[in-house]
Scaffold this active site. Structure first.
Site, PDB file in Angstrom:
ATOM      1  N   ASP A 268       0.837  -1.198   0.000  1.00 40.25           N
ATOM      2  CA  ASP A 268       0.000   0.000   0.000  1.00 40.25           C
ATOM      3  C   ASP A 268       0.871   1.248   0.000  1.00 40.25           C
ATOM      4  O   ASP A 268       2.005   1.222  -0.486  1.00 40.25           O
ATOM      5  CB  ASP A 268      -0.943  -0.027   1.209  1.00 40.25           C
ATOM      6  CG  ASP A 268      -2.296   0.580   0.891  1.00 40.25           C
ATOM      7  OD1 ASP A 268      -2.379   1.818   0.829  1.00 40.25           O
ATOM      8  OD2 ASP A 268      -3.264  -0.176   0.688  1.00 40.25           O
ATOM      9  N   HIS A 336      -3.948   6.287   3.008  1.00 45.96           N
ATOM     10  CA  HIS A 336      -4.610   5.060   2.552  1.00 45.96           C
ATOM     11  C   HIS A 336      -4.079   3.825   3.272  1.00 45.96           C
ATOM     12  O   HIS A 336      -4.842   3.003   3.794  1.00 45.96           O
ATOM     13  CB  HIS A 336      -4.409   4.936   1.043  1.00 45.96           C
ATOM     14  CG  HIS A 336      -5.230   3.868   0.391  1.00 45.96           C
ATOM     15  ND1 HIS A 336      -4.835   2.556   0.343  1.00 45.96           N
ATOM     16  CD2 HIS A 336      -6.419   3.921  -0.264  1.00 45.96           C
ATOM     17  CE1 HIS A 336      -5.748   1.840  -0.295  1.00 45.96           C
ATOM     18  NE2 HIS A 336      -6.724   2.643  -0.691  1.00 45.96           N
ATOM     19  N   SER A 672     -11.242  -0.529  -1.437  1.00 47.87           N
ATOM     20  CA  SER A 672     -10.018  -0.489  -0.632  1.00 47.87           C
ATOM     21  C   SER A 672     -10.317  -0.749   0.834  1.00 47.87           C
ATOM     22  O   SER A 672      -9.497  -1.322   1.556  1.00 47.87           O
ATOM     23  CB  SER A 672      -9.333   0.879  -0.756  1.00 47.87           C
ATOM     24  OG  SER A 672      -8.598   0.978  -1.943  1.00 47.87           O
TER      25      SER A 672
END
Length: 898
Positions: A268, A336, A672
């Site tokens: 990620d 994220h 996600s």
């Protein structure tokens, strides 16, 4: 408009998204003296700002009956580069024509400047803002311009050497003979889970590489986009909707959501180690099997990045064109990676909330699992070569689970970094969970759909963010339900005039654009100080543009009429925005049209749980069937992915609403967020059942899913239609059901190798891809994609069904029942849910197991009472012994694979 210059690789598809930049990248600009003889241009006006040489382009005052021209000048800044060629990639919105000249920029020396021109035409009148970004990539270091374009390539050479030392001999030979002679060095070398490397090559060199013995595939190094609490409590409730036996151990797990010492690897954007979600208090020592490392970075405060017994490892990978030294760190600058890691494995935080909303206990699905972060993503996206390097390291580091929330449309598995990396990870017993993508509700939009991956779509939870509307004065108040996240400092006793955007239309503006609150279509004088009602014909992201436009014109709030928007995470919470259903929109319009001086108040948001119909499938979640083949059903499962609260970067000013301190948590939506929910459950299963294979874990998750909402009705899509397996796979994941599945479908190595045969790979190719081929294996003769239906998968998908002949598929199930409840000697009976027009028979109808580990085989025969199926048929087959229900969805279609 999205526009970018790249070399011959596709660097990035630029999206209009929020960009969370780093906290310490800003540098005070140096002041330059005013040049001699400088004067302001005659007839200066704000519109001319678009002509300054800025990295982005903003055009205001645009009218469709004219064209607008702007110029930009760029300079080549890579010192080692002598020659570079950039070509144009352009994405144009409907109704516009964009002309860029020249379409190719060819630099011959360092520091050279070149100019290009952008001309914008439109037949529309309503869109006033266009955007352009320029991305620079590292070019070849040669003494003169190459005759062919060049770029970064991945050279995939299949399975790694059995000793995992230096890769295979072909790897070494290619390195020495083709790279060193040209003075080039590889960006990444792959040698643990698979063999290969990434390097900057010309097209001629790439073609030559592909012809070498031992090379499986050579393909451009593309950029993959990231697919961007109460959710766990909701899944607990969903678990109890199943008629499943729960032991005392299960009840205890409701309090202690996870036990065990599994290691989850996240590929990620990095991680923020100081977040409370990654506190290692009271955790045991790091498992001895862990072979990874903690890279602290080179420049961005390396001593400040520390791993611990929770965050046990961190690595980072920089692409050849990413020259910013501040990014040489595993630290997360996007949010994220931090967000998804805390969803899957964050520690329990007792009092978390987003500025007072969604308050309560926040925890990951497996709070005691360890985290290893592999930062392969930057502000620009996730480079394929870095993703493969992360897979290679994660395999060597001995992670148990890999969670990856990104993806790319690829029609060749051997050119997809995720398919390649996950294949080799699963070969070594690592479960790989991937997001399905955010390109729904279009059919065949699902990505990451190879059968060795667990593919996760998105669903909603039962928490709603109410931002209701009060219409009228004290003597005649009407309450309208709305949804939004508003934390603006507002006077709760103040009402404002309310209008529909159409009544504020500028003279000459397009009426459709005006009622949708499009840019430069409304009169500031009319909008100022009012709540504006906007229609929404342009999708979720357009809601943010509407609010920005009304805010710019001095409006006090926005009411958007929309029937499909569930994602509130992208709306600026510091401005009053609420979304209402069309039926409520009609009531609002009736009030406005029947009242001389209509007034309204948008109430502050309050979060409520248990009052929302859930789960449902949001529009953005990518849908099946799989583009490569209809003979396997994807996605596999759905999990919460809408308005999910989880940890964030500490001190991120970009995430702070106007007038507020930076949040410690944030609300995000996307598959996600769905992916790490399943990753957390997979980690729980691995800790409870260390010997389970990735296929057994997937089977347990899929066969125990639910298909009903918290009210007992069938799960629907955003439009209210009944959801099908193309929308949610086997259904909504549950927490406790997978711990006691009864039976599992073991999809083994031969199944995966047969899959490669069925999609067209030769035995010689497969032999290079895998060094774990069973003795005597050969591709079945005269096989086709239709044969994929026969691999031992928990779901069934039959394509090219003509109705004239029956189709027969086989499945094998393994008894994994617990001796604690005495059901190792048990009989399962089948029940069939078949749609009208389709006959389904199962042989035999009963399966009798004597011991744990026993395997039994059954066949499913599909036939039709009509000549052909007019539409895809959905149903299910369920085996039950009174304590366990093992459900497999099926789809039968007359459509054939291309």
């Amino acid at each position: 408009m999205r526009c970018l210059f790249v070399d011959n690789t596709n660097f990035l598809k630029v999206e209009r998204v929020r960009v969370h930049s780093t906290l310490n990248h800003y540098k005070e600009p140096s002041l330059q003296p005013v040049p001699q003889n400088f004067t302001c241009p005659a007839e200066s006006k704000l519109d001319l700002i678009s002509t300054i040489n800025y990295p982005s382009i903003g055009i205001s005052g645009f009218k469709g009956n004219e064209n607008k021209t702007v110029n930009r000048t760029v300079r080549l800044m890579l010192v080692e580069t002598v020659c570079a060629v950039y070509t144009l990639s352009l994405e144009t919105p409907p109704g516009f024509t964009i002309q860029v000249t020249p379409e190719k920029l060819q630099f011959t020396k360092y520091g050279e400047k070149l100019t290009y021109q952008v001309i914008v035409f439109s037949a529309l009148l309503h869109l006033s803002k266009m955007y352009l970004e320029l991305l620079l990539g590292k070019m070849p270091s040669t003494s003169e311009c190459e005759t062919s374009t060049s770029g970064d390539y991945i050279i995939y050479m299949g399975a790694a050497s059995s000793d995992e030392s230096t890769g295979n001999d072909h790897h070494i030979e290619l390195m020495s003979t083709m790279l060193k002679q040209s003075g080039k060095t590889p960006m990444h070398r792959y040698k643990h889970g698979f063999s290969g490397f990434a390097a900057h090559l010309s097209e001629d060199e790439a073609r030559l590489m592909a012809e070498q013995p031992g090379v499986v595939s050579v393909f451009p190094d593309q950029m993959l986009p990231l697919h961007t609490t109460r959710s766990w409590d909701f899944l607990v409730q969903e678990s109890y909707q199943r008629e499943t036996h729960f032991t005392e151990m299960n009840s205890q797990q409701e309090l202690d959501v996870a036990v065990g010492d599994t290691i989850i690897g996240f590929i990620d954007s990095g991680i923020w180690p100081e977040s409370e979600s990654f506190n290692d208090m009271h955790m045991r020592p790091v498992p001895d099997r862990w072979k990874g490392t903690c890279m602290r970075g080179k420049k961005t405060e390396p001593d400040a990045f520390r791993c611990n017994r929770k965050l046990i490892g961190a690595r980072y990978y920089n692409s050849s064109f990413l020259l910013d030294p501040d990014y040489e760190t595993p630290r997360d600058f996007l949010g994220h990676g931090t967000h998804v890691a805390s969803i899957a494995a964050g520690r329990i935080i007792s009092d978390a909330s987003y500025y007072g909303l969604a308050g309560g206990i926040m925890r990951g699905g497996s709070p005691t699992s360890r985290i290893a972060m592999y930062r392969a993503c930057s502000l620009l996206g996730c480079r394929g070569s870095s993703i493969l390097a992360a897979f290679d390291d994660a395999i060597a580091d001995r992670v148990d689970i890999i969670s990856i929330s990104m993806g790319l449309f690829i029609d060749n598995l051997l050119e997809d970094p995720l398919s390649i990396g996950s294949f080799h990870a699963v070969e070594r017993g690592i479960t790989v969970i991937c997001s399905a993508g955010n390109l729904g509700p279009s059919s065949q939009s699902v990505v990451n759909a190879a059968p060795w991956m667990i593919t996760v779509g998105a669903s909603t939870i039962d928490r709603g963010f109410e931002s209701n509307i009060l219409l009228g004065g004290l003597d005649n108040i009407r309450l309208i339900k709305g949804a939004g996240i508003n934390i603006a400092n507002i006077d709760r006793t103040q009402s404002y005039s309310i209008i529909h955007a159409r009544s504020a239309k500028k003279i000459g503006a397009n009426e459709e654009a005006a009622r949708n609150c499009a840019g430069n279509t409304m009169n500031r004088t009319i909008v100022e100080g009012k709540i504006v009602v906007c229609d929404n014909d342009y999708g979720n992201q357009a809601i943010q543009w509407k609010s920005e436009e009304v805010k710019r014109l001095g409006g006090t709030g926005v009411i958007v009429i929309d029937d499909e928007s569930m994602d509130l995470s992208y709306i600026d919470p510091s401005f009053l925005v609420t979304i209402v259903k069309p039926v409520d929109g009609l009531e609002i319009m009736s009030y406005i049209n029947s009242t001389r001086e209509p007034i309204a108040m948008i109430m502050p948001t309050r979060s409520r749980t248990g009052h929302e119909l859930a789960p449902s499938i949001p529009s953005f979640s990518s849908r099946g069937p799989y583009l490569l083949t209809r003979s396997i059903l994807k996605p596999d499962i759905a999990a919460p992915g809408v308005n999910i609260l989880a940890s964030w970067l500490i001190g991120d000013l970009n995430a702070a609403p106007q007038g507020k301190e930076p949040p410690l948590v944030n609300i995000e939506s996307g598959t996600s967020m769905s992916c790490p929910h399943v990753s957390g459950i997979a980690a729980r299963l691995k800790s409870e059942n260390p010997s389970w294979s990735p296929a057994a874990i997937r089977s347990a998750i899929m066969t125990t899913a639910v298909q009903i909402t918290n009210t007992g009705s069938h799960i629907t899509t955003e439009t209210g239609d009944k959801a099908t397996p193309y929308d949610f796979g086997a259904g909504q994941v549950t927490i406790f059901g997978p711990s006691s599945p009864g039976l599992v479908y073991e999809t083994n190595q031969i199944d995966y190798l047969n899959f490669l045969c069925y999609v067209g790979f030769t035995y010689d190719q497969i032999r290079r891809i895998s060094n774990r081929i069973p003795q005597g294996f050969a591709c079945p003769e005269q096989s086709s994609k239709g044969d994929i239906s026969d691999i031992n998968y928990p779901s069934i998908s039959v394509s090219n069904f003509n109705g004239e002949e029956s189709r027969r598929v086989s499945r094998t199930v393994t008894n994994v029942a617990s001796r604690l409840i005495g059901d190792e000697d048990t009989v399962y009976n089948v029940s069939i849910n078949a749609p009208k027009g389709l006959r389904v028979r199962v042989i035999p109808r009963s399966l009798q197991f004597k011991n744990i580990g026993d395997t039994l085989r059954y066949q499913v025969i599909f036939s039709s009472s009509t000549s052909t199926l007019k539409e895809d048929a959905f149903g299910s087959i369920t085996w039950s012994n009174g304590m366990h229900r093992v459900r497999s969805p099926f789809v039968v279609t007359s459509k054939a694979d291309i």
